[in-house]
Design a protein around this motif. Structure first.
Motif, PDB file in Angstrom:
ATOM      1  N   ARG A  62       2.891  81.418  -7.311  1.00 39.25           N
ATOM      2  CA  ARG A  62       4.181  82.064  -7.023  1.00 39.25           C
ATOM      3  C   ARG A  62       4.440  83.257  -7.934  1.00 39.25           C
ATOM      4  O   ARG A  62       5.288  84.095  -7.632  1.00 39.25           O
ATOM      5  CB  ARG A  62       5.329  81.050  -7.211  1.00 39.25           C
ATOM      6  N   PRO A  65       3.345  87.211  -6.645  1.00 42.60           N
ATOM      7  CA  PRO A  65       4.093  87.566  -5.431  1.00 42.60           C
ATOM      8  C   PRO A  65       5.601  87.713  -5.669  1.00 42.60           C
ATOM      9  O   PRO A  65       6.230  88.640  -5.160  1.00 42.60           O
ATOM     10  CB  PRO A  65       3.787  86.416  -4.471  1.00 42.60           C
ATOM     11  N   ASN A  66       6.170  86.812  -6.484  1.00 44.68           N
ATOM     12  CA  ASN A  66       7.606  86.904  -6.766  1.00 44.68           C
ATOM     13  C   ASN A  66       7.940  88.148  -7.580  1.00 44.68           C
ATOM     14  O   ASN A  66       8.922  88.845  -7.304  1.00 44.68           O
ATOM     15  CB  ASN A  66       8.092  85.653  -7.512  1.00 44.68           C
ATOM     16  N   LEU A  69       7.685  91.205  -5.357  1.00 39.27           N
ATOM     17  CA  LEU A  69       8.791  91.293  -4.411  1.00 39.27           C
ATOM     18  C   LEU A  69      10.042  91.860  -5.083  1.00 39.27           C
ATOM     19  O   LEU A  69      10.700  92.763  -4.541  1.00 39.27           O
ATOM     20  CB  LEU A  69       9.082  89.908  -3.830  1.00 39.27           C
ATOM     21  N   ARG A  72       9.628  95.482  -5.712  1.00 37.38           N
ATOM     22  CA  ARG A  72       9.777  96.276  -4.475  1.00 37.38           C
ATOM     23  C   ARG A  72      11.248  96.467  -4.138  1.00 37.38           C
ATOM     24  O   ARG A  72      11.684  97.557  -3.755  1.00 37.38           O
ATOM     25  CB  ARG A  72       9.040  95.595  -3.326  1.00 37.38           C
ATOM     26  N   TRP A  73      12.033  95.401  -4.262  1.00 32.91           N
ATOM     27  CA  TRP A  73      13.467  95.515  -3.989  1.00 32.91           C
ATOM     28  C   TRP A  73      14.110  96.555  -4.909  1.00 32.91           C
ATOM     29  O   TRP A  73      14.942  97.340  -4.481  1.00 32.91           O
ATOM     30  CB  TRP A  73      14.160  94.163  -4.195  1.00 32.91           C
ATOM     31  N   HIS A  91      19.299  90.832  -2.460  1.00 27.77           N
ATOM     32  CA  HIS A  91      18.198  90.256  -1.685  1.00 27.77           C
ATOM     33  C   HIS A  91      18.060  88.756  -1.947  1.00 27.77           C
ATOM     34  O   HIS A  91      17.787  87.979  -1.025  1.00 27.77           O
ATOM     35  CB  HIS A  91      16.891  90.977  -2.013  1.00 27.77           C
TER      36      HIS A  91
END
Length: 197
Positions: A62, A65-66, A69, A72-73, A91
């Protein structure tokens, strides 16, 4: 991907991830993971020496990827760092409204293993939280913020507190409220920097 095409180890981690996140690590047996993955218990233990190793692999999977993410936000949000920091919370609030949302998997696992601070999964969880804080401090520093490290730490405190409150009350509005507070913190830091110049 058809089950036969997915490597066995990956299939076991995927099954463990779904079960551990949904039911907690204490509530899931190795037998349940093996059954969900469609493998024998012996096969599972061929790939993982113990349940503890499997829990660590769950969090390890995890981690990046977390982090990616949330980065990216932050990057995709329009506006300055205050708005970008708030975007992460917005988000997460959307995610928290999903019926299967069970909070931050890292915090929940660390809480379940609180009596075992040396557990590999606890170390992975702590590393994940530090990585996020370090990344955020770098983003603030790149914007010229001279208190970037402290500001990032404050945002992390807001974030983890909001995770806890949102899960406790089953109310994503806590994440949104923390996002507004994060926006104000960053904006205040920026205003203070301008006054000092």
């Amino acid at each position: 991907m058809p089950r036969t095409a997915q490597p066995t180890r990956d299939r076991i981690i995927e099954a463990a991830s779904k079960l551990f996140y949904s039911e907690g690590i204490g509530g899931v047996s190795v037998d349940a993971v093996a059954e969900r993955a469609g493998v024998t218990k012996r096969t599972l233990y061929y790939h993982f020496l113990s349940k503890d190793d499997l829990i660590a692999a769950y969090l390890e999977g995890r981690d990046q990827p977390n982090l990616a993410l949330m980065a990216r936000w932050f990057k995709e949000a329009e506006g300055g760092p205050a708005t970008k920091a708030q975007a992460i919370f917005i988000h997460l609030a959307k995610a928290a409204r999903h019926p299967k949302w069970k909070g931050c998997g890292f915090l929940r696992t660390i809480a379940e293993l609180a009596a075992m601070p040396g557990h590999p999964a606890v170390k992975i969880g702590a590393r994940h939280k530090r990585s996020f804080e370090t990344w955020l401090a770098r983003e603030f520093a790149d914007q010229g913020e001279d208190t970037a490290a402290e500001l990032a730490r404050h945002i992390v405190i807001l974030l983890d507190g909001a995770f806890s409150a949102a899960l406790t009350h089953r109310d994503a509005a806590y994440l949104e409220a923390a996002g507004r507070a994060a926006n104000q913190l960053v904006a205040s830091a920026q205003a203070g920097r301008k006054r000092r110049r």
